[in-house]
Design a protein around this motif. Structure first.
Motif, PDB file in Angstrom:
ATOM      1  N   PRO A  90       1.065  -8.608  -3.301  1.00 59.28           N
ATOM      2  CA  PRO A  90       0.417  -7.888  -4.403  1.00 59.28           C
ATOM      3  C   PRO A  90       0.131  -6.438  -4.045  1.00 59.28           C
ATOM      4  N   GLY A  91       0.191  -5.587  -5.063  1.00 57.60           N
ATOM      5  CA  GLY A  91      -0.195  -4.188  -4.905  1.00 57.60           C
ATOM      6  C   GLY A  91      -1.269  -3.840  -5.923  1.00 57.60           C
ATOM      7  N   ILE A  92      -0.846  -3.734  -7.182  1.00 57.15           N
ATOM      8  CA  ILE A  92      -1.733  -3.224  -8.234  1.00 57.15           C
ATOM      9  C   ILE A  92      -3.000  -4.079  -8.415  1.00 57.15           C
ATOM     10  N   VAL A 113       0.837  -1.214   0.000  1.00 57.73           N
ATOM     11  CA  VAL A 113       0.000   0.000   0.000  1.00 57.73           C
ATOM     12  C   VAL A 113       0.869   1.261   0.000  1.00 57.73           C
ATOM     13  N   LYS A 114       2.031   1.135  -0.623  1.00 56.82           N
ATOM     14  CA  LYS A 114       2.922   2.303  -0.685  1.00 56.82           C
ATOM     15  C   LYS A 114       2.319   3.367  -1.617  1.00 56.82           C
ATOM     16  N   ALA A 115       2.971   4.517  -1.646  1.00 49.30           N
ATOM     17  CA  ALA A 115       2.523   5.635  -2.493  1.00 49.30           C
ATOM     18  C   ALA A 115       1.026   5.884  -2.310  1.00 49.30           C
ATOM     19  N   ASN A 153      18.468  -6.082  -9.662  1.00 44.39           N
ATOM     20  CA  ASN A 153      19.622  -5.163  -9.616  1.00 44.39           C
ATOM     21  C   ASN A 153      19.240  -3.770  -9.131  1.00 44.39           C
ATOM     22  N   ARG A 154      18.457  -3.775  -8.057  1.00 44.06           N
ATOM     23  CA  ARG A 154      18.056  -2.516  -7.449  1.00 44.06           C
ATOM     24  C   ARG A 154      18.403  -2.601  -5.963  1.00 44.06           C
ATOM     25  N   LEU A 155      17.531  -3.161  -5.163  1.00 43.49           N
ATOM     26  CA  LEU A 155      17.822  -3.278  -3.737  1.00 43.49           C
ATOM     27  C   LEU A 155      18.089  -4.728  -3.379  1.00 43.49           C
ATOM     28  N   VAL A 205       8.305  -1.743   6.319  1.00 41.81           N
ATOM     29  CA  VAL A 205       8.801  -0.604   5.543  1.00 41.81           C
ATOM     30  C   VAL A 205       9.829  -1.150   4.552  1.00 41.81           C
ATOM     31  N   LEU A 206       9.488  -1.103   3.277  1.00 42.18           N
ATOM     32  CA  LEU A 206      10.358  -1.708   2.259  1.00 42.18           C
ATOM     33  C   LEU A 206      11.604  -0.864   2.037  1.00 42.18           C
ATOM     34  N   GLY A 207      11.391   0.442   2.042  1.00 41.04           N
ATOM     35  CA  GLY A 207      12.474   1.399   2.116  1.00 41.04           C
ATOM     36  C   GLY A 207      13.482   1.452   1.004  1.00 41.04           C
ATOM     37  N   GLU A 238       6.511 -12.764  -4.311  1.00 36.97           N
ATOM     38  CA  GLU A 238       5.643 -12.497  -5.472  1.00 36.97           C
ATOM     39  C   GLU A 238       4.829 -11.208  -5.381  1.00 36.97           C
ATOM     40  N   ASN A 239       4.974 -10.386  -6.428  1.00 36.18           N
ATOM     41  CA  ASN A 239       4.086  -9.236  -6.618  1.00 36.18           C
ATOM     42  C   ASN A 239       2.898  -9.717  -7.466  1.00 36.18           C
ATOM     43  N   SER A 240       2.057  -8.790  -7.902  1.00 38.11           N
ATOM     44  CA  SER A 240       0.837  -9.200  -8.625  1.00 38.11           C
ATOM     45  C   SER A 240       1.182 -10.000  -9.884  1.00 38.11           C
ATOM     46  N   PRO A 257      -0.892   1.464 -15.786  1.00 33.00           N
ATOM     47  CA  PRO A 257      -1.868   1.275 -14.706  1.00 33.00           C
ATOM     48  C   PRO A 257      -1.357   1.798 -13.355  1.00 33.00           C
ATOM     49  N   TYR A 258      -0.056   1.660 -13.116  1.00 37.72           N
ATOM     50  CA  TYR A 258       0.507   2.095 -11.823  1.00 37.72           C
ATOM     51  C   TYR A 258       0.362   3.603 -11.627  1.00 37.72           C
ATOM     52  N   GLU A 259       0.518   4.349 -12.733  1.00 38.42           N
ATOM     53  CA  GLU A 259       0.527   5.812 -12.616  1.00 38.42           C
ATOM     54  C   GLU A 259      -0.855   6.422 -12.718  1.00 38.42           C
TER      55      GLU A 259
HETATM   56  C1  LIG Z   1       9.175  -4.708  -3.241  1.00 40.85           C
HETATM   57  C2  LIG Z   1       7.828  -4.694  -3.865  1.00 40.85           C
HETATM   58  N1  LIG Z   1       7.006  -5.732  -3.649  1.00 40.85           N
HETATM   59  C3  LIG Z   1       5.772  -5.782  -4.187  1.00 40.85           C
HETATM   60  C4  LIG Z   1       5.313  -4.764  -4.980  1.00 40.85           C
HETATM   61  C5  LIG Z   1       3.924  -4.846  -5.554  1.00 40.85           C
HETATM   62  O1  LIG Z   1       3.963  -4.893  -6.938  1.00 40.85           O
HETATM   63  P1  LIG Z   1       2.619  -4.924  -7.809  1.00 40.85           P
HETATM   64  O2  LIG Z   1       1.963  -3.628  -7.557  1.00 40.85           O
HETATM   65  O3  LIG Z   1       3.103  -5.059  -9.188  1.00 40.85           O
HETATM   66  O4  LIG Z   1       1.814  -6.063  -7.324  1.00 40.85           O
HETATM   67  C6  LIG Z   1       6.126  -3.670  -5.236  1.00 40.85           C
HETATM   68  C7  LIG Z   1       5.663  -2.598  -6.113  1.00 40.85           C
HETATM   69  O5  LIG Z   1       6.341  -1.969  -6.856  1.00 40.85           O
HETATM   70  C8  LIG Z   1       7.431  -3.627  -4.666  1.00 40.85           C
HETATM   71  O6  LIG Z   1       8.262  -2.605  -4.888  1.00 40.85           O
END
Ligand SMILES: Cc1ncc(COP(=O)(O)O)c(C=O)c1O
Length: 372
Positions: free
Chosen positions: A222-224, A35-37, A131-133, A81-83, A196-198, A354-356
């Protein structure tokens, strides 16, 4: 407006997918909602309590400030906090502790610092190819030493994928699996594992059987998808429904005669006499000027009954836009829906991702749950 029905429907689909697609997590894995941003522009203050009511107990945010805001909204939730913060000052760590926030360690110095803080719950991120965090494989050995030297126990291991369903993804999955096995065999067995993200959750992965992750990963992130969308490239054949509709109402109704222009520069000129409406929503609200060519908002009665399509007349202004009807009589207080639960022409035209899409909606536009 935020549709409670759509939100509940999406969560049900996500939960079904968690049970159906178990190559990278355990069948009983729980949802850690990203639920960031400001919940991808849907407003955290709306989304977090609603998801909690729907039984979601864990959330992740990007920054310390978002973590504090999430804690203000829920005393019970687990919040990670993913940070992208690299320099955790003692005062910031104090805020983490005071707010009972978990935190991702994204490099070795952070891991060292955080593991020395009694009681701080740390999730170590492995960089498997995004290759980010996260720490790279050549740093795993040092991470083990840091973890063994600490009185604190690691709470989680995680990674993040750069794509889904392709060879980049498969390589990352394999490396994450190797990482998990390495940490496990070195006696580091945190209670929580997630990747896993979405897109990763919904993409096809018939080639990924028998992973170690499928035995130990007990969260998905998942986020989106919670908001009804998937990453470009992953087809939404699952019935996810957009939660947010950008709605305004028709204000003043005016009339133009043939040859009259509307809005800045008179980019629109009437070829016949017709009514048009001034709508109090503009590019300062997230209605980008570039949408004018492709957007065909839906026209509804004040009670929500569909009346047709509207066409944008000329340049979108900072706080206003003018529209006309293809046919029918415009009425003050009729609803105009710029996007929502109908095919989205601006996404289709590639003008926005979709994200923006909903992130661009200004803070000043209220997000309100409706039982539709
Ligand atoms: C570390 C991390 N996990 C999960 C997600 C969720 O991704 P999504 O919105 O594509 O499901 C994000 C979103 O960018 C993320 O940065």
């Amino acid at each position: 407006m935020l549709s409670r029905k759509a939100s509940r429907h999406n969560l049900a689909i996500l939960r079904r997918q968690v049970r159906a697609s178990t190559q990278l997590h355990r069948a009983d894995a729980k949802i850690m909602a990203i639920v960031k941003a400001d919940a991808y522009g849907h407003h955290l203050s709306c989304v977090l309590p609603e998801l909690e009511r729907q039984g979601v107990k864990e959330f992740a945010v990007a920054s310390l400030a978002e973590g504090v805001e999430a804690r203000r909204l829920s005393s019970k939730a687990e919040i990670l906090v993913l940070g992208g913060t690299f320099d955790w000052k003692p005062a910031m760590i104090r805020v983490l502790r005071e707010n009972r926030l978990k935190v991702a360690a994204n490099d070795l110095p952070s891991l060292k610092k955080m593991m020395s803080v009694d009681g701080l719950k740390v999730h170590l991120k492995l960089d498997t190819g995004m290759n980010r965090l996260g720490i790279s494989p050549h740093e795993w050995g040092e991470a083990i030493q840091i973890l063994k030297a600490s009185r604190n126990k690691l709470d989680g291991l995680m990674t993040h994928y750069a794509s889904a369903g392709d060879s980049i993804f498969v390589n990352q999955v394999r490396l994450f699996d190797e990482g998990l096995i390495w940490f496990w065999s070195n006696g580091v067995r945190p209670p929580i594992v997630h990747s896993e993200n979405s897109a990763a959750l919904f993409c096809r992965k018939p080639h990924l059987r028998e992973t170690f992750a499928s035995q130990v990963a007990n969260r998905v992130r998942p986020g989106i998808a919670l908001h009804g969308y998937l990453t470009k490239g992953v087809k939404n054949t699952f019935g996810l429904r957009p939660v947010l509709e950008l709605v305004s109402e028709l204000g003043i109704i005016k009339r133009v005669e043939p040859g009259d222009g509307i809005s800045y520069g008179h980019l629109y000129r009437a070829s016949r006499s017709h009514d048009y409406a001034v709508v109090p929503l503009g590019y300062a609200d997230g209605l980008s000027k570039s949408y004018a060519q492709v957007l065909s908002p839906e026209w509804r009665s004040p009670s929500g009954h569909k009346k047709g399509q509207l066409l944008i007349c000329g340049a979108i202004c900072m706080d206003m836009v003018m529209v006309r009807a293809k046919r029918g009589k415009l009425k003050t207080k009729d609803r105009i829906v710029f996007w929502g639960r109908f095919p989205n022409s601006i996404l289709h035209a590639g003008l926005v991702e979709p994200y923006e899409l909903n992130l661009r909606i200004a803070k000043r536009i209220p997000r309100v749950w409706v039982n539709e």
